[in-house]
Scaffold this motif. Structure first.
Motif, mmCIF file in Angstrom:
data_model
loop_
_atom_site.group_PDB
_atom_site.id
_atom_site.type_symbol
_atom_site.label_atom_id
_atom_site.label_comp_id
_atom_site.label_asym_id
_atom_site.label_seq_id
_atom_site.Cartn_x
_atom_site.Cartn_y
_atom_site.Cartn_z
ATOM 1 N N ALA A 47 13.350 -0.487 37.465
ATOM 2 C CA ALA A 47 13.249 0.791 36.694
ATOM 3 C C ALA A 47 13.431 0.465 35.134
ATOM 4 N N THR A 48 14.582 -0.226 34.829
ATOM 5 C CA THR A 48 15.186 -0.817 33.487
ATOM 6 C C THR A 48 13.763 -1.476 33.032
ATOM 7 N N PHE A 49 13.163 -2.443 33.684
ATOM 8 C CA PHE A 49 12.089 -3.226 32.945
ATOM 9 C C PHE A 49 11.076 -2.372 32.577
ATOM 10 N N LYS A 50 10.554 -1.398 33.684
ATOM 11 C CA LYS A 50 9.378 -0.618 33.345
ATOM 12 C C LYS A 50 9.677 0.272 32.205
ATOM 13 N N ALA A 51 10.971 0.965 31.901
ATOM 14 C CA ALA A 51 11.214 1.792 30.820
ATOM 15 C C ALA A 51 11.131 0.977 29.650
ATOM 16 N N TRP A 52 11.682 -0.392 29.674
ATOM 17 C CA TRP A 52 11.552 -0.974 28.293
ATOM 18 C C TRP A 52 10.150 -1.221 28.026
ATOM 19 N N GLY A 53 9.232 -1.681 28.976
ATOM 20 C CA GLY A 53 7.902 -1.782 28.753
ATOM 21 C C GLY A 53 7.123 -0.666 28.084
ATOM 22 N N LYS A 54 7.476 0.525 28.756
ATOM 23 C CA LYS A 54 6.736 1.634 28.073
ATOM 24 C C LYS A 54 7.360 2.020 26.701
ATOM 25 N N SER A 55 8.621 1.921 26.371
ATOM 26 C CA SER A 55 9.070 2.205 25.020
ATOM 27 C C SER A 55 8.551 1.202 24.035
ATOM 28 N N THR A 56 8.371 -0.532 24.109
ATOM 29 C CA THR A 56 8.769 -1.171 23.256
ATOM 30 C C THR A 56 7.472 -0.989 22.237
ATOM 31 N N VAL A 57 6.236 -0.550 22.784
ATOM 32 C CA VAL A 57 5.237 -0.656 22.012
ATOM 33 C C VAL A 57 5.174 0.747 21.120
ATOM 34 N N THR A 58 5.494 1.871 21.910
ATOM 35 C CA THR A 58 5.448 2.953 21.073
ATOM 36 C C THR A 58 6.507 3.188 19.978
ATOM 37 N N LYS A 59 7.736 2.591 20.144
ATOM 38 C CA LYS A 59 8.766 2.551 18.950
ATOM 39 C C LYS A 59 8.275 1.641 17.861
ATOM 40 N N ALA A 60 7.524 0.916 18.224
ATOM 41 C CA ALA A 60 6.928 0.300 16.769
ATOM 42 C C ALA A 60 6.038 0.813 15.827
ATOM 43 N N GLY A 61 5.375 2.123 16.601
ATOM 44 C CA GLY A 61 4.524 3.028 15.553
ATOM 45 C C GLY A 61 3.503 3.664 16.432
ATOM 46 N N ILE A 62 3.311 4.675 16.359
ATOM 47 C CA ILE A 62 2.312 5.660 17.338
ATOM 48 C C ILE A 62 0.986 5.441 16.623
ATOM 49 N N ASP A 107 -0.185 3.304 14.226
ATOM 50 C CA ASP A 107 -0.684 2.177 13.896
ATOM 51 C C ASP A 107 -0.606 0.980 15.016
ATOM 52 N N VAL A 108 0.479 0.716 15.260
ATOM 53 C CA VAL A 108 0.881 -0.402 16.396
ATOM 54 C C VAL A 108 0.132 0.068 17.768
ATOM 55 N N VAL A 109 0.348 1.152 18.044
ATOM 56 C CA VAL A 109 -0.119 1.735 19.563
ATOM 57 C C VAL A 109 -1.759 1.501 19.541
ATOM 58 N N PRO A 110 -2.403 1.902 18.480
ATOM 59 C CA PRO A 110 -3.826 2.004 18.681
ATOM 60 C C PRO A 110 -4.174 0.533 18.451
ATOM 61 N N LEU A 111 -3.612 -0.508 17.526
ATOM 62 C CA LEU A 111 -3.690 -1.896 17.844
ATOM 63 C C LEU A 111 -3.648 -2.378 18.980
ATOM 64 N N PHE A 112 -2.742 -2.126 19.734
ATOM 65 C CA PHE A 112 -2.372 -2.787 20.927
ATOM 66 C C PHE A 112 -3.633 -2.205 21.808
ATOM 67 N N LEU A 113 -3.736 -1.045 22.053
ATOM 68 C CA LEU A 113 -4.775 -0.589 22.816
ATOM 69 C C LEU A 113 -6.105 -1.085 22.652
#
Length: 302
Positions: A209-224, A226-232
């Protein structure tokens, strides 16, 4: 009856939504790649799950990290390949796209060092498991900083030199590629660590559960926006027999919104991405633009 002012106020949200959707990535024309594409020059990572079919927490964690790394690698390749071809009118957007990649990598690195590595070390009661990863991080940070300094220091987009950016990227490419592959192996091998919790135990469930929570937050915290669209927009949903076509797991409307609503704020940047809004590989924009320019020049001379 509503007056003109009230009518205008009520219509503004719909006008704004319409404006944003007109700039959304799903509106971009998508052409299947025929020129060099974003699967090189830096090699992509094969996921541990695809190789082994294992499902323990560290194989799964390494697999999800590999998918994230591959988005970063495709983004890197898309920058490296297109930089020398970028037309004058596209330079500002390309600089924005490239700096979004920098923010993605820098945030990812910082979040690993500050959070993920610490959590895993505490779980395994072993402070040495990421010794090599720490060293690998240090091996490319100077080059990454030079990448950002060059782009942020340009007096004008017109001053951008694709050849200079490629030169800078070449100074850290080998170390960067080594780390983005090595870290996946490092995480996957932790399944064999003597302190790894057994499957089904409360410790294993909590760690998962801890690792899944980290995975969900690590991209969004970088920037909704700019970074999130780049990632997706650098996630190829066709790879490994389409196994990851629905990764990362999230409701379809939310994924659509992150790509098309959040992505509309910097709409000009995403033409340089390697995949379209549906996750299908697409022709890199700079190759298309260079070919169209050549065709126009040839027609003018004819």
């Amino acid at each position: 009856m509503a007056g003109p002012r009230t009518t205008l106020l009520l219509s503004l949200p719909f006008m704004l939504i319409g404006f944003l959707l007109s700039r959304a990535p799903y509106m971009m024309a998508s052409v299947s790649p025929t020129s060099p594409w974003a699967d090189g020059p830096m090699r992509l990572v094969t996921t541990p799950h695809f190789l082994t079919k294992k499902t323990d927490i560290f194989t799964s964690g390494a697999t999800h990290m590999a998918l994230l790394h591959n988005s970063i690698i495709r983004s890197y390749n898309s920058i490296f390949l297109q930089a020398p071809l970028v037309l004058s009118q596209d330079k500002a957007d390309f600089i924005g796209y490239s700096l979004a990649w920098y923010r993605f990598v820098k945030s990812h690195h910082d979040d690993e060092e500050a959070n993920l590595f610490t959590k895993v070390e505490e779980l395994l009661e072993d402070k040495t498991v990421f010794d090599e990863s720490h060293k690998e991080h240090e091996s490319f940070l100077a080059g990454l900083a030079e990448f950002e300094k060059y782009l942020s220091g340009l007096a004008s987009p017109a001053d951008f030199s694709g050849e200079e950016l490629v030169r800078i990227m070449g100074t850290f490419q080998a170390n960067f590629e080594n780390h983005f592959h090595s870290e996946i192996s490092t995480i996957a091998k932790l399944a064999e660590h003597p302190n790894t919790p057994k499957e089904g135990t409360p410790e294993q469930i909590a760690a998962s559960a801890t690792f899944k929570a980290w995975g969900k937050s690590t991209v969004t915290k970088a920037g909704i926006t700019d970074v999130v669209p780049l990632f997706l927009l650098n996630l190829d949903r066709t790879v490994e027999d389409g196994t990851w076509s629905n990764w990362p797991p999230m409701p379809a409307p939310i994924k659509w919104g992150l790509i098309n609503i959040a992505g509309s704020f910097h709409s000009g940047w995403w033409k340089f991405a390697s995949c379209d809004a549906a996750g299908q590989p697409m022709e890199l924009w700079a190759f298309q633009a260079a070919e169209l320019k050549a065709q126009r020049e040839a027609a003018t001379k004819a």
